[in-house]
Design an enzyme around this catalytic site. Sequence first.
Site, PDB file in Angstrom:
ATOM      1  N   LYS A 104       0.866  -1.178   0.000  1.00 53.16           N
ATOM      2  CA  LYS A 104       0.000   0.000   0.000  1.00 53.16           C
ATOM      3  C   LYS A 104       0.895   1.217   0.000  1.00 53.16           C
ATOM      4  CE  LYS A 104      -4.476   0.907   0.226  1.00 53.16           C
ATOM      5  NZ  LYS A 104      -5.595   0.075  -0.247  1.00 53.16           N
TER       6      LYS A 104
HETATM    7  P1  NAD Z   1     -12.954   7.703  -2.916  1.00 55.88           P
HETATM    8  O1  NAD Z   1     -11.950   8.729  -2.633  1.00 55.88           O
HETATM    9  O2  NAD Z   1     -13.391   7.486  -4.313  1.00 55.88           O
HETATM   10  O3  NAD Z   1     -14.274   7.976  -2.028  1.00 55.88           O
HETATM   11  C1  NAD Z   1     -14.248   8.158  -0.648  1.00 55.88           C
HETATM   12  C2  NAD Z   1     -15.618   8.635  -0.214  1.00 55.88           C
HETATM   13  O4  NAD Z   1     -15.681   8.662   1.225  1.00 55.88           O
HETATM   14  C3  NAD Z   1     -15.963  10.051  -0.674  1.00 55.88           C
HETATM   15  O5  NAD Z   1     -17.326  10.109  -1.058  1.00 55.88           O
HETATM   16  C4  NAD Z   1     -15.736  10.887   0.590  1.00 55.88           C
HETATM   17  O6  NAD Z   1     -16.498  12.093   0.601  1.00 55.88           O
HETATM   18  C5  NAD Z   1     -16.231   9.907   1.622  1.00 55.88           C
HETATM   19  N1  NAD Z   1     -15.806  10.253   2.975  1.00 55.88           N
HETATM   20  C6  NAD Z   1     -14.604  10.679   3.410  1.00 55.88           C
HETATM   21  N2  NAD Z   1     -14.647  10.925   4.726  1.00 55.88           N
HETATM   22  C7  NAD Z   1     -15.908  10.626   5.126  1.00 55.88           C
HETATM   23  C8  NAD Z   1     -16.577  10.675   6.370  1.00 55.88           C
HETATM   24  N3  NAD Z   1     -15.944  11.082   7.479  1.00 55.88           N
HETATM   25  N4  NAD Z   1     -17.880  10.306   6.428  1.00 55.88           N
HETATM   26  C9  NAD Z   1     -18.534   9.897   5.313  1.00 55.88           C
HETATM   27  N5  NAD Z   1     -17.940   9.822   4.109  1.00 55.88           N
HETATM   28  C10 NAD Z   1     -16.652  10.191   4.028  1.00 55.88           C
HETATM   29  O7  NAD Z   1     -12.396   6.345  -2.280  1.00 55.88           O
HETATM   30  P2  NAD Z   1     -12.754   4.834  -2.685  1.00 55.88           P
HETATM   31  O8  NAD Z   1     -11.771   4.387  -3.686  1.00 55.88           O
HETATM   32  O9  NAD Z   1     -14.205   4.726  -2.941  1.00 55.88           O
HETATM   33  O10 NAD Z   1     -12.396   4.081  -1.315  1.00 55.88           O
HETATM   34  C11 NAD Z   1     -13.316   3.984  -0.239  1.00 55.88           C
HETATM   35  C12 NAD Z   1     -12.883   2.868   0.695  1.00 55.88           C
HETATM   36  O11 NAD Z   1     -12.859   1.627  -0.044  1.00 55.88           O
HETATM   37  C13 NAD Z   1     -11.487   3.010   1.303  1.00 55.88           C
HETATM   38  O12 NAD Z   1     -11.487   2.466   2.595  1.00 55.88           O
HETATM   39  C14 NAD Z   1     -10.621   2.170   0.375  1.00 55.88           C
HETATM   40  O13 NAD Z   1      -9.437   1.730   1.011  1.00 55.88           O
HETATM   41  C15 NAD Z   1     -11.574   1.029   0.088  1.00 55.88           C
HETATM   42  N6  NAD Z   1     -11.253   0.286  -1.134  1.00 55.88           N
HETATM   43  C16 NAD Z   1     -11.176   0.902  -2.344  1.00 55.88           C
HETATM   44  C17 NAD Z   1     -10.901   0.157  -3.494  1.00 55.88           C
HETATM   45  C18 NAD Z   1     -10.879   0.770  -4.865  1.00 55.88           C
HETATM   46  O14 NAD Z   1     -10.768   0.005  -5.831  1.00 55.88           O
HETATM   47  N7  NAD Z   1     -11.000   2.064  -5.019  1.00 55.88           N
HETATM   48  C19 NAD Z   1     -10.659  -1.219  -3.369  1.00 55.88           C
HETATM   49  C20 NAD Z   1     -10.771  -1.832  -2.124  1.00 55.88           C
HETATM   50  C21 NAD Z   1     -11.061  -1.070  -1.010  1.00 55.88           C
END
Ligand code: NAD
Length: 411
Positions: A104
Amino acid sequence: MSGDFLENTQYYVDKAAKALDLRADVTKQLKTPHREVRVELNIQMDDGSVGTFIGFRVQHDDARGPFKGGLRYHHHVDAEEVTALASLMTWKTAVAGVPFGGAKGGIAVEASKLSQGETQRLTRRFIDGIHDIIGATTDIPAPDVNTNGQVMAWIFDQYSKYHGYEPGVVTGKPVALGGSVGREAATGRGVVYATQELLHTLGMKIDEQRVVIQGFGNVGTWAARDFVEAGAKVVGIADISGGYVNDEGIDISAAIEHVAKNRTLEGFGGGKHVDGDALLAHDCDILVPAALGGVLTKENADDVRAKIIVEGANGPTTPEADEIFAKKGVHVIPDIYANCGGVTVSYFEWSQNMQHFYWELERVNTELQRVMKRAYANLNETRAKHECTLREAAFILGVGRVKEATEMRGL
Ligand code: NAD
């Protein structure tokens, strides 16, 4: 918080090691990250000043294949958080059964305050700092919080300046640069496939479920779309601006359009505005945390009314909350299975890059569903054998597979 996150991750690894009867020295070897890199990043800001930031890349384990894991741009990013997330990637790729290890990375930065130009300069400088430790057969970054296909495109381009054309160095690229169709949707889509597997086991129907989703970025929006398409009703969504609930069902396309125009859900009229805690406690059947880690804690676990929690985010539930859910009979589909759709389609993207042969969307989705079904069957067998929760089963499965590969490779 990030110290707790690392501790929580190690807690589950230790528990799995105990169930597998591993020796203490073997467990230590499995838990110890292979390499931790910290780089200083200086860039010119739009106002002419110099911005100094810190970037991290932690390579946790590569016994089963090249290191693999996303890059996060967020002000909470620090060495411990990145190490915890890298460790989760090791167990996740093993649970999914894709031939990668775990890594990561991230940059400690208020991403929303950067212009597009500053984000590009910061990304390129980061690659200047780590290009010699990443590569298509060594370590392959991907998107995570506040990074997307555009950021992956800059990574690919900057890396090419040192090493020539090698699209497999990064996944989650735009399709025009060798990305895979279906990669952007994959994590959220996988969240819905995982939910369907559990519902099937419980004899429940998806079109009778009311869903609340926290986080409306890549994972949250795609999960929302696919839940609605499968017939479920999304009654609550949230992002950094707060929660929005509507028991009649939220118009997800309208919410996505709102975010495309305004960056966040702020001012979205399709639901009543509530604060973040009220959203997690809103009446629903399925709760999907899909934002950041550590949001379900011993303080709010008792307020959660959902009967099923599907961890789209990494590390959203603390071990204390997990225990409360287990006692209450709440089913938790753990992150290292629930959100493995992203890394699975990253694997498809990488193998397409290596073969220079590109797939149709239908093939991507069919293969993704096949991987998720197989992993779920393995999880269920492990759960039955060890009489444990799905999370414990996932760690037992992941740790067991990495241990087997580590032992076969020898010292
Ligand atoms: P992203 O940046 O696209 O979206 C994050 C979202 O969370 C945004 O809508 C943001 O406004 C919201 N957010 C931030 N702080 C917040 C809070 N305090 N309360 C409510 N909402 C809040 O990120 P993503 O890629 O969608 O990732 C989200 C989660 O999924 C993370 O934990 C990431 O590690 C996990 N994840 C992502 C992927 C991927 O392929 N992108 C894969 C596996 C896991």
